[in-house]
Design an enzyme around this catalytic site. Structure first.
Site, short mmCIF file in Angstrom:
data_model
loop_
_atom_site.label_atom_id
_atom_site.label_comp_id
_atom_site.label_asym_id
_atom_site.label_seq_id
_atom_site.Cartn_x
_atom_site.Cartn_y
_atom_site.Cartn_z
N ARG A 139 -5.21 4.22 -8.23
CA ARG A 139 -6.67 4.29 -8.20
C ARG A 139 -7.29 2.90 -8.21
NH1 ARG A 139 -7.70 9.31 -7.95
NH2 ARG A 139 -9.79 8.76 -7.35
N LYS A 147 -1.53 29.85 -7.76
CA LYS A 147 -0.51 28.83 -7.59
C LYS A 147 -0.90 27.63 -8.43
CE LYS A 147 -2.59 26.85 -3.45
NZ LYS A 147 -2.47 26.52 -2.05
N ASP A 168 0.87 -1.16 0.00
CA ASP A 168 0.00 0.00 0.00
C ASP A 168 0.91 1.22 0.00
OD1 ASP A 168 -2.23 1.56 0.33
OD2 ASP A 168 -2.00 1.54 2.50
N GLU A 224 -1.92 21.57 0.74
CA GLU A 224 -2.40 22.92 1.02
C GLU A 224 -2.16 23.25 2.47
OE1 GLU A 224 -6.50 23.37 -0.26
OE2 GLU A 224 -5.69 24.92 -1.58
N THR A 278 -2.17 1.42 -4.92
CA THR A 278 -2.62 2.55 -4.14
C THR A 278 -3.92 3.10 -4.68
OG1 THR A 278 -2.07 4.79 -3.49
CG2 THR A 278 -1.11 4.01 -5.51
N GLY A 279 -4.65 3.72 -3.82
CA GLY A 279 -5.88 4.36 -4.24
C GLY A 279 -5.63 5.76 -4.76
N ASN A 297 -8.58 -0.82 3.94
CA ASN A 297 -8.69 -1.14 2.52
C ASN A 297 -7.63 -2.13 2.05
OD1 ASN A 297 -6.66 0.64 2.89
ND2 ASN A 297 -7.09 1.89 1.10
N ASP A 298 -6.69 -2.42 2.91
CA ASP A 298 -5.66 -3.39 2.52
C ASP A 298 -5.97 -4.79 3.03
OD1 ASP A 298 -4.17 -1.21 1.53
OD2 ASP A 298 -3.50 -0.80 3.57
#
Lengths: 830, 351
Positions: A447, A218, A50, A154, A332-333, A476-477
């Site tokens: 994704r 930016k 992951d 951010e 990975t998501g 999720n893993d």
């Protein structure tokens, strides 16, 4: 086979006990939750990992910036040399700013100086950072600000501005309150030109308390550079240089720019903007047109560089694992850019690779073509009819096929998106995917859903004869962890689900290399040595009976005393081999980490397979021949030194069993490469116990009490006092062991395996002083520009402007939290 | 980084509860001896073993060669008797035969007389177990529950003493040795006791307690193949009679192989034979009772001396010589290969 369980249990305890896998920050030791998989840890070929929380800490921090052509963030010593930043480096003192976030760390004092000296571009730079964003502030207590950011990037930028004295304090739909160097200023927020995937930038238009209209923007460098005013070309070059430098270090970069607006023009624009945003048709298009119109001729301010903090030691770990020939797949998501970016920053992908294929087709055919093209480039032969695998396909059309490993003509990486993966995982494309992906050194799937993660693991398990390991930390893993042969849970931030469904758990990704290269390797080698020895000793033991059969009319007469047969595996030979399989180390942990190549034999299962088994058997047969015929020859038609006959069955049994026991004990001594006190004790102890038990069982008392059970009375005394018995025993030992010694030595000399070579290297290196610790921070020389740091979807600008969400509790908590004050915020080096 | 010092383990400070102990055992850092196969150790082991084996081998061969042994196969020479014994109905007929031999040189020292059997599978599993140790200890046991069957009891329920196939098949030839000295025939004095292990004689075999032997064995019968009951095995010596008869004890210690020799008598070193057996003509007088033709066996009588390493069997000596030579040669081969490889390596390194 109880011994097998004991060995596994012992090796699991070693994992639990390892202080080098203990994470002091949250008091988590490593944990082996299942005890049956230790030796498979030494055979891992594929790691499915992951990203978030596993490779990265999911913490962004403002690391460097370039303001008006000057780069900040690096620390130099007196002579102008760049110094590595470590925990001893002096941090910038932000005490002048009561609102500063105490967790924020920055090392370059010149930037603070610039702020304090009221350097205009610097001030403008931080003002921009404090204004141009969609972060929501939360101030439950006076002075204790918590930012809720849609993306951690951010949040990192706003926090940086806050610490340098431009504290974003509060926002309403129309205003933004900023404490600028201790002075409260309220800016009127006139428009947010929000982020989306195409624009890859965001802007705000604000009116300062002085009444100036300014647009702050930016965005990704590639996009913003097109929009700059020609007058800042020279600055652009300098900034580009800095950007390259930042990107080379794996940082996520953003370019910031501003523009002063004319009052009249803006009024006109805002009117059209209003019209467009209320239009019923083509609103999006009209708006983006308007945005583009105003976002041009920008003045370049500088660039920011954000570090997506990897967990400690991740690049080194990945480099080591890659050297150990382990293929790493990142599932990975995250978005593709983010995933690739992380791939570069943690050394998965690098510029040494021939190519990185990106599979992003949106139809089945596209995906197929892309996969095929990739494979064509990697190995043209694999499309020929003569290719072995193709032949194999034709032969076994629908059956389960195991695809052998294919060698690509270089080092490749593969990036595949979740959308394409969905197609690739369908029936006929499966094979194509496996063949292509397994040729690449690194595969990144972005994704992907939790289900797809499991499917990918399943796919490799199905077509490859390899042991897979999945590592992850979140819920999720779980599916992936459960599917893989071995699941590893990171016991960290995201709850316990992953840990609960895993086989092994620890707190940091970097412990994986120790788990595999040290514990896994040792467990595997120990188990193999155990099995080899186990088979050897039993072949040697059993086959003697076979040879005796020829001389006893095949009447199933045992060679040995029945008690010896009972106790042989149970008492006499169990502890030495147990000692070996619990303590043996061919090289210590430091060397096995330094030479990851030592791991490769495990993947190919070189230490115990059919060939090794046959070798064990041959050795066993040879030993049994010696162990039968030497006592036979020595006893045949001869007598003792006092003239009495010696060739009676009981004397022969005692002699043969003593030969056997000493030979297998010497053999275990030969196999043991790490003689601890316990090994010594076990081996010598077992031999002494043998003689003690034998003399006891063959004593007068035992015979008189249990007449039927101990008929060997006196045999030990009468036989073991004969010189020719001992000479025969010594000869059997010599003949059994010496050829093995010679064979092993010559094999290592004439046909050294790769690991033999490594061991030789280690032996030479040991003569020299120990090498310096290789924990040097990797300098990446990549010139690759990292993507736009904002990897999230369409922003929340509209929402903020509408004011609908201006409740004290932020709704963004569900989409990603950045709270600099939380305990999670840990710095590198701790 | 700010709180770093808090997490460094300080000396004297208690470790966090879940931190594993820092013991050498748990961290797998036990001090250990790490032997490795180096050229020095390998070569020295080969050469040392080689030298040792050669030395021992030479000693063994020399001593085995110094053994004097005379082996006479009398199964053919007494062919009349062996034919007679083929028919078991002649069991009570006596049959004698004699075998002559000449000693050119006298056999000096202790001389042992063995009988040897060939092709007699004393190590067959059924045979080996067919005995009752408890009975031989003089205890009253239920023979039917032992492994003696079918040589346990007669049909009428009388137990056999001793029971079992081993006892039943006991070697019952008697062999006497005569020395033809100047036309007079002198019987060579032979010792019939002291030929078995002390433990067997004194611990493993005991007669049942009674005022005399025949009453001790009352209620039992001799085994079917025996000519006389067990209490008449040696009528002259009370301590060599019954179960503790040396010939019986030696027979009961079954051989490991189908070809074997058992100690039968020792020459008593008195008068003419104080130095051993002098040169001259000798005759074995054999009372032939033990049939071997049925299982194609052979019978020998052997006269032999012994040395420290046993009898005349040259196997160990030759095996030691061969392995010593092989070890030394292999040592040279290994050394050759090693130095050749090293030369090659240094050659490459120089380039």
């Amino acid at each position: 086979f109880i011994s097998v369980e004991i060995i596994r249990l012992g090796n699991s305890f070693y994992i639990d006990w390892d202080r080098k896998m203990y994470y002091p920050l949250n008091d988590t030791p490593a944990q082996a939750r299942t005890t049956t998989l230790n030796e498979e840890l030494g055979q891992i070929k594929y790691i499915f990992s992951d990203k978030t929380g596993t490779l990265t800490q999911n913490i962004m921090c403002f690391n460097k910036c370039s303001i008006n052509g000057k780069s900040y963030g690096d620390v130099y010593d007196m002579s102008g040399q760049r110094i590595e930043i470590n925990e001893n480096t002096e941090k910038v003192d932000f005490s002048y700013n009561p609102l500063a976030d105490p967790k924020f760390a920055f090392y370059d004092h010149s930037l603070v100086e610039a702020v304090k000296l009221n350097d205009v571009p610097t001030h403008r730079f931080f003002r921009l950072l404090s204004l141009c964003h969609t972060v929501m502030p939360e101030e439950k207590k006076e002075g204790n600000l918590v930012y809720q950011a849609q993306s951690p990037d951010e949040g990192a930028l706003v926090t940086a501005a806050r610490n340098f004295g431009f504290v974003f304090r509060a926002r309403t739909p129309e205003t933004i309150t900023v404490v600028e160097m201790g002075e409260i200023k309220i800016y009127k927020l006139l428009a947010i030109l929000d982020f989306n995937n195409v624009r890859k930038r965001m802007s705000v238009i604000v009116r300062s308390p002085e009444g100036d209209l300014t647009l702050y923007c930016k965005g990704a460098d590639t996009i913003l550079y097109e929009l700059l005013h020609p007058s800042c070309n020279s600055l652009k070059e300098e900034t580009t240089e800095h950007l390259n430098e930042f990107a080379g270090e794996g940082l996520r970069t953003l370019v910031v720019a501003y523009k002063s607006l004319e009052e009249d023009y803006f009024q006109d624009w805002i009117r059209r903007h209003h019209e467009a945003s209320t239009a019923l048709e083509g609103r999006e298009d009209k708006l983006s047109e308007l945005y583009e119109e105003i976002e041009k001729d920008l003045m370049l301010l500088g660039a920011t560089a954000i570090e997506d903090k990897l967990q400690d030691g991740v690049p080194q770990t990945i480099e080591t694992l890659a050297k150990a020939n382990i293929k790493i797949w990142v599932l990975t998501g995250d978005k593709q850019e983010t995933a690739v970016n992380i791939g570069y920053s943690c050394n998965l992908l690098n510029d040494d690779m021939e190519d990185v294929f990106i599979i992003e087709g949106s139809t089945s055919d596209d995906v197929l073509n892309e996969l095929r093209n990739a494979r064509k480039k990697m190995k043209l032969d694999s499309f020929l009819d003569s290719d072995e695998i193709n032949i194999q396909f034709e032969k076994s059309s629908k059956k389960q096929i195991i695809i052998p490993d294919e060698q690509a003509n270089g080092v490749y990486g593969l990036v595949i998106t979740g959308h394409s993966l969905a197609y690739a995982l369908e029936g006929n494309l499966e094979l194509e995917l496996v063949r292509t992906a397994c040729m690449c050194k690194v595969v990144i799937c972005c994704r992907v859903t939790p289900l797809q993660k499991a499917q990918v693991v399943e796919l490799v398990k199905k077509y490859k004869k390899a042991v897979t390991l999945a590592i992850g930390d979140g819920a999720n893993d779980v599916s992936m962890i459960k599917t893989a042969h071995i699941g590893v849970g990171i016991s960290g931030q995201e709850g316990m689900q992953a840990v609960l469904s895993s086989d092994f758990s620890f707190a940091q990704f970097r412990y994986l290399q120790r788990l595999l290269l040290v514990h896994g390797r040792w467990s595997y080698i120990r188990m193999c040595k155990f099995l080899k020895y186990f088979f050897y000793k039993n072949f040697a033991f059993t086959l003697v009976h076979f040879w005796y059969g020829f001389f006893s009319g095949f009447s199933a007469q045992t060679v040995y005393d029945e008690w010896f047969i009972t106790l042989y595996n149970l008492v006499y030979t169990s502890l030495p081999v147990l000692g070996m399989s619990l303590f043996d180390q061919d090289v210590d942990d430091r060397w096995s980490m330094l030479f990851p190549q030592l791991y490769v034999p495990g993947q190919q299962n070189l230490y115990f397979n059919k060939v090794v088994f046959v070798k064990c058997m041959l050795q066993g047969i040879y030993s049994s021949l010696i162990l039968f015929f030497i006592p036979y020859g020595a006893m045949y038609n001869t007598m003792r030194s006092d003239g009495k006959a010696i060739a009676d069955y009981q004397s022969f049994a005692l002699m043969a069993q003593t030969c056997l026991l000493i030979v297998v004990s010497v053999q275990i001594g030969l196999d043991t490469s790490y003689w601890t006190v316990v090994n010594q004790f076990f081996i010598w102890g077992s031999l002494s116990v043998y003689f003690a038990i034998t003399f006891t069982m063959y004593s007068d008392g035992m015979y008189l009490i249990f007449t039927a059970s101990f008929p060997f009375i006196g045999t030990a005394r009468n036989t073991l006092s004969q010189p020719n018995v001992w000479l025969a025993i010594f000869l059997s030992i010599t003949l059994c062991v010496l050829p093995v010694v010679g064979f092993r030595f010559l094999k290592a000399q004439l046909k050294p395996t790769p690991s033999d070579k490594v061991l030789l290297k280690i032996k030479e290196a040991k003569k020299r002083p120990p090498p310096p610790s290789p924990k040097r921070r990797l300098r990446r020389t990549s010139t690759r520009r990292s993507g736009y740091a904002f990897s999230h979807q369409h922003g929340f600008g509209a929402l903020i402007m509408s004011g609908r969400n201006m409740r004290p509790k932020s709704p963004f908590a569900t989409t990603g939290t950045f709270s600099p004050n939380s305990d999670k915020y840990k710095h590198k080096g701790l | 980084m700010k709180n770093k010092t808090n997490f460094l383990p300080k000396e004297g400070e208690a470790q966090p509860s879940r931190c594993p102990d820092n013991s050498a055992f748990k961290q797998q850092r036990l001090p250990a001896w790490k032997p490795q196969l180096t050229i020095a150790s390998v070569l020295s082991s080969f050469f040392l073993t080689g030298a040792f084996c050669l030395t021992v081998g030479i000693c063994l061969v020399l001593s085995a060669n110094s053994v004097r042994e005379i082996q006479i196969d009398y199964s053919d020479k007494c062919s009349d008797c062996s034919k007679l014994r083929e028919n078991s109905s002649n069991w009570n007929k006596e049959c004698h035969c004699s075998v002559n031999f000449t000693l050119k040189d006298g056999i000096l020292g202790d001389v042992f007389m063995y009988y040897g059997l060939q092709n007699f599978y004393q190590n067959h599993r059924r045979y080996v177990t067919s005995r009752s140790d408890a009975q031989l200890l003089g205890r009253s046991v239920n023979i039917q529950r032992s492994y003696c069957a079918p040589f346990g009891t007669y049909r009428n329920g009388t137990p056999m003493a001793p029971c079992g196939a081993i006892a039943n098949s006991m070697f019952n030839d008697t062999i006497d040795l005569f020395y033809n000295h100047n036309s007079s025939v002198i019987q060579v004095p032979l010792l019939r006791t002291g030929n078995s292990w002390w433990t067997d004689k004194n611990v493993k075999f005991r007669n049942p307690d009674s005022y005399n032997l025949s009453s001790a064995f009352a209620g039992t019968a001799r085994p079917p193949y025996w000519q006389k009951p067990v209490y008449l095995l040696d009528e002259e010596d009370e301590r060599n009679n019954g179960y503790v008869n040396d010939d019986f004890i030696i027979w009961m210690r079954v051989s490991a192989f189908a070809t074997f020799r058992n100690l039968y008598r020792r020459v008593r070193r008195v008068r003419h034979f104080a130095e051993g057996l002098p040169a001259g003509n000798y005759t074995f007088h054999i009372s032939y009772n033990f049939p071997v033709t049925r299982f194609k066996g052979r019978k020998h009588v052997i006269l032999s001396t012994v040395v420290w390493s046993g009898g005349s069997n040259p196997f160990l000596g030759i095996a030691y010589l061969v392995s010593g030579t092989a070890a030394t040669l292999t040592g040279f081969v290994i050394a050759g290969i090693h130095f050749k490889l090293r030369k090659k390596k240094t050659y490459f390194q120089k380039q």
